[in-house]
Design a protein around this motif. Structure first.
Motif, PDB file in Angstrom:
ATOM      1  N   GLU A 132      48.427  19.771  66.468  1.00 39.00           N
ATOM      2  CA  GLU A 132      47.186  19.029  66.569  1.00 39.00           C
ATOM      3  C   GLU A 132      46.019  19.943  66.928  1.00 39.00           C
ATOM      4  OE1 GLU A 132      46.404  15.516  66.289  1.00 39.00           O
ATOM      5  OE2 GLU A 132      48.245  15.660  65.127  1.00 39.00           O
ATOM      6  N   LYS A 133      44.806  19.448  66.757  1.00 42.35           N
ATOM      7  CA  LYS A 133      43.597  20.195  67.085  1.00 42.35           C
ATOM      8  C   LYS A 133      43.166  19.858  68.506  1.00 42.35           C
ATOM      9  CE  LYS A 133      40.287  19.837  64.154  1.00 42.35           C
ATOM     10  NZ  LYS A 133      39.318  19.186  63.237  1.00 42.35           N
ATOM     11  N   PRO A 134      43.064  20.850  69.392  1.00 45.86           N
ATOM     12  CA  PRO A 134      42.625  20.566  70.770  1.00 45.86           C
ATOM     13  C   PRO A 134      41.288  19.848  70.843  1.00 45.86           C
ATOM     14  CG  PRO A 134      43.555  22.773  70.645  1.00 45.86           C
ATOM     15  CD  PRO A 134      43.452  22.264  69.230  1.00 45.86           C
ATOM     16  N   LEU A 135      40.347  20.201  69.968  1.00 44.22           N
ATOM     17  CA  LEU A 135      39.047  19.550  70.026  1.00 44.22           C
ATOM     18  C   LEU A 135      39.118  18.074  69.645  1.00 44.22           C
ATOM     19  CD1 LEU A 135      36.375  22.079  68.721  1.00 44.22           C
ATOM     20  CD2 LEU A 135      36.590  21.095  70.986  1.00 44.22           C
ATOM     21  N   ARG A 136      39.995  17.732  68.709  1.00 44.00           N
ATOM     22  CA  ARG A 136      40.151  16.320  68.364  1.00 44.00           C
ATOM     23  C   ARG A 136      40.718  15.566  69.558  1.00 44.00           C
ATOM     24  NH1 ARG A 136      42.936  15.130  62.884  1.00 44.00           N
ATOM     25  NH2 ARG A 136      44.674  16.245  63.825  1.00 44.00           N
ATOM     26  N   PHE A 137      41.719  16.155  70.209  1.00 40.40           N
ATOM     27  CA  PHE A 137      42.259  15.513  71.403  1.00 40.40           C
ATOM     28  C   PHE A 137      41.173  15.328  72.459  1.00 40.40           C
ATOM     29  CE2 PHE A 137      43.460  16.782  75.757  1.00 40.40           C
ATOM     30  CZ  PHE A 137      43.945  15.544  76.180  1.00 40.40           C
ATOM     31  N   LEU A 138      40.366  16.364  72.693  1.00 38.32           N
ATOM     32  CA  LEU A 138      39.339  16.294  73.726  1.00 38.32           C
ATOM     33  C   LEU A 138      38.326  15.199  73.401  1.00 38.32           C
ATOM     34  CD1 LEU A 138      38.340  17.574  76.349  1.00 38.32           C
ATOM     35  CD2 LEU A 138      36.993  19.174  74.981  1.00 38.32           C
ATOM     36  N   ARG A 139      37.944  15.094  72.149  1.00 37.44           N
ATOM     37  CA  ARG A 139      36.991  14.044  71.748  1.00 37.44           C
ATOM     38  C   ARG A 139      37.591  12.663  71.953  1.00 37.44           C
ATOM     39  NH1 ARG A 139      35.958  11.583  66.538  1.00 37.44           N
ATOM     40  NH2 ARG A 139      33.823  10.747  66.470  1.00 37.44           N
ATOM     41  N   TYR A 140      38.845  12.479  71.557  1.00 38.85           N
ATOM     42  CA  TYR A 140      39.482  11.173  71.735  1.00 38.85           C
ATOM     43  C   TYR A 140      39.663  10.844  73.215  1.00 38.85           C
ATOM     44  CZ  TYR A 140      40.618  11.032  66.718  1.00 38.85           C
ATOM     45  OH  TYR A 140      40.549  10.986  65.341  1.00 38.85           O
ATOM     46  N   PHE A 141      39.964  11.844  74.019  1.00 40.76           N
ATOM     47  CA  PHE A 141      40.095  11.650  75.464  1.00 40.76           C
ATOM     48  C   PHE A 141      38.782  11.167  76.058  1.00 40.76           C
ATOM     49  CE2 PHE A 141      39.322  13.734  79.616  1.00 40.76           C
ATOM     50  CZ  PHE A 141      40.226  13.025  80.396  1.00 40.76           C
ATOM     51  N   VAL A 142      37.681  11.768  75.658  1.00 39.55           N
ATOM     52  CA  VAL A 142      36.369  11.369  76.167  1.00 39.55           C
ATOM     53  C   VAL A 142      36.090   9.913  75.816  1.00 39.55           C
ATOM     54  CG1 VAL A 142      33.880  11.706  75.860  1.00 39.55           C
ATOM     55  CG2 VAL A 142      35.364  13.676  76.224  1.00 39.55           C
TER      56      VAL A 142
END
Length: 601
Positions: free
Chosen positions: A268-278
């Motif tokens: 997975e892409k860390p930035l996608r995870f971070l955006r979804y987490f936000v």
């Protein structure tokens, strides 16, 4: 009290590698040349060398252009070694290039320049007269496992080529440099020597030196202009270290490594995870927030995240969310058990659809039963959005709005949320949902989604009859490659099939949803493109109840569960255009029931 000054110096690589550097253990790993999820390695190292070569080739006997590779940010620790806060990728690549030049020269029997060995390793003496031999650049983070030292010591033959991400990337960078030298200069020692001379004398950087790590981290943030040079994950990590005490660095580094390794390990892409987490955990005013705006969002929302006042607590929360997220990619509930709903939505959405993870993250602390119901409702809603061709931006906005409500409720409120949020949105889609299915042809949706649709319709009838235990409750039992999408009236019908079916006003009728059925491969191979009178005898041998009832209903007990399921299925002794239309209407009604989309909202 004297002012602690910040020094900035324009220098060549020759000057830079007269000092010693180390990359602190809390910094990110070497990532240039890292392979993507498809195994394709990045070209940053190759591009770096080619850019230097381009400038080198412009040199004349009288003059040569300088080439600027950027800025590094350092501070000097108690051992007199510069800690690299920014610039690891360029410095490590430059260092590995020096090692590659040395090894290439030795391999072809060339004479090493006098300066080169000392730019790779040297001795230093402290104020007490103690001499230490060390490399000009060392890596402290655990993932490196001393691999850079092996290249510095001309042990490339025995240095590991794989292992951790860092080892693989460093090995790849060294290999790229060696191959570059061979491709450009072959075995011409004079040309390699000239390239080395240009690299060290004309390639320049700006070294910004600060008096302590806190100022170095702040400069790092400023130099990168809030995300221009690094991505939001790197800059967020920097923010956490800026806010943490040195005593917390090790814990922060360990937890951050778990987060990044887990996300990368799942492909997975860390930035996608971070955006979804936000979106899942905080109030976001701009529902259009994209990855390139995440860092700015953190800068202005510290009051929500507490990443400044409690950086370790924040990273613990991020780690907990990342573990749940990785579990979702493996079709798992937050407790690690298998989730039918997540698995089914993955089949429905294919590899590109992830927006529903925002809702899953927002509901990750629900009880097991409520979370299971959440996954089922998400599957149903996502199908309604996708089958009606709702724009991605629209259903993502809907998902974010749902997450905003969901994260604020407790288990006792979940039934109300479930009824209101999911029911309302499916009601809004009711007319488009019915139209899409009533008019559907096979080309109206992607092949894997059409297979999902037919698999769900087939499964639903079996579950009515037999319950959802065992394979009946597993969508893959129906979706898998052992079953085929069969055209009841063939796409290329035989003469007997055409005559039996009769004239059709719709020339593409064979591709209508009502003419499609999911059957076992073995049966489909026997059916071929024959007439319905031959096909229906083979349909009766299917294990799927909806197929067995296609032409005639089989007899079971009286008023039992199986019989009730059978009587709900229309049968078609004769197959023609009217039958196709009637069956399509039935499948549309069945779909409304399965995915919970009301006919009269």
């Amino acid at each position: 009290m004297p002012t602690q000054s910040i020094k900035s110096e324009d220098m060549t690589l020759k000057r830079a590698f007269q000092d010693f550097y180390t990359v602190p253990h809390y910094q990110r790993e070497y990532i240039w040349g890292e392979a993507d999820t498809k195994g394709q390695r990045g070209d940053e190292v190759e591009q770096f060398l080619r850019d230097v070569l381009t400038e080198y080739e412009m040199a004349t006997t009288q003059d040569a252009p300088e080439y600027f590779i950027g800025t590094i940010v350092v501070w000097m620790n108690a051992d007199g070694i510069y800690e690299l806060i920014d610039g690891q990728q360029r410095m490590t690549t430059s260092f590995l290039t020096l090692c590659a030049i040395r090894d290439a020269m030795l391999e072809i029997g060339g004479q090493l320049p006098d300066e080169l060995p000392g730019q790779i390793a040297a001795a230093s003496m402290d104020w007490q007269g103690n001499t230490t031999h060390r490399e000009r650049l060392s890596l402290q983070y655990d993932d490196s496992q001393g691999v850079l030292r092996q290249y510095a010591r001309a042990e490339s033959a025995t240095a590991p080529k794989s292992g951790t991400r860092s080892i693989a990337n460093i090995a790849g960078a060294y290999r790229t440099a060696r191959e570059f030298l061979l491709a450009q200069f072959h075995s011409d020692t004079r040309q390699i020597l000239r390239f080395y001379a240009y690299l060290t004398a004309k390639v320049k950087l700006i070294r910004i030196e600060t008096p302590n790590v806190a100022k170095a981290l702040k400069i790092f943030e400023t130099v990168n202009d809030r995300g221009a040079g690094l991505d939001a994950m790197d800059l967020l990590k920097n923010l956490l270290f800026m806010s943490a005490s040195p005593a917390q660095f090790t814990a922060l580094k360990d937890r951050w490594k778990q987060i990044v390794d887990g996300i990368y390990g799942a492909g997975e892409k860390p930035l996608r995870f971070l955006r979804y987490f936000v979106f899942a955990d905080f109030d976001v005013a701009d529902l259009k927030l994209q990855e390139d705006g995440i860092y700015e969002w953190f800068l202005t929302n510290a009051h929500q995240t507490s990443h400044q006042t409690n950086p370790l607590g924040f990273v613990e929360r991020l780690l907990e969310a990342s573990k749940a997220y990785v579990g979702f990619t493996k079709n798992q509930n937050p407790d690690g058990t298998h989730s039918r709903g997540i698995s089914n939505t993955r089949i429905l959405g294919g590899s590109a659809i992830r927006q529903h993870y925002i809702l899953l993250l927002a509901g990750r602390k629900l009880s097991k039963l409520n979370f299971q119901q959440l996954t089922e409702e998400i599957e149903n809603l996502m199908f309604a959005y996708l089958i009606t061709n709702t724009a991605t931006r629209d259903y993502e906005r809907s998902v974010v709005e749902g997450a905003r409500q969901l994260r604020k409720i407790c288990d006792s409120d979940f039934l109300s949320f479930r009824a209101e949020y999911f029911k309302d949105r499916k009601a809004q889609l009711s007319r488009d949902f019915g139209d899409a299915l009533n008019k559907m042809y096979s080309w109206d949706t992607r092949a894997f989604r059409l297979r999902y649709l037919l698999a769900k319709l087939t499964q639903a009838i079996d579950v009515r009859a037999y319950g959802d235990a065992g394979s009946y409750g597993d969508l893959m039992h129906y979706y898998n490659a052992n079953n085929d999408v069969e055209h009841i009236y063939p796409i290329s019908p035989s003469e007997s099939a055409r005559l039996e079916f009769g004239d059709a006003s719709d020339a593409a009728i064979a591709s209508k949803l009502g003419n499609l059925v999911l059957v076992e491969q073995a049966i489909n191979r026997l059916i071929s493109n024959g007439a319905y009178t031959q096909k229906k005898m083979l349909y009766a041998q299917s294990q799927f109840l909806i197929v067995r009832c296609q032409a005639a209903r089989p007899s079971f007990g009286v008023a039992d569960q199986i019989t009730r399921a059978i009587t709900s299925i229309p049968s078609f002794p004769i197959w023609n255009e009217r039958a196709v239309s009637e069956r399509q209407s039935f499948l549309t009604s069945l779909a409304r029931e399965i995915w919970g989309v009301p006919a009269n909202p």
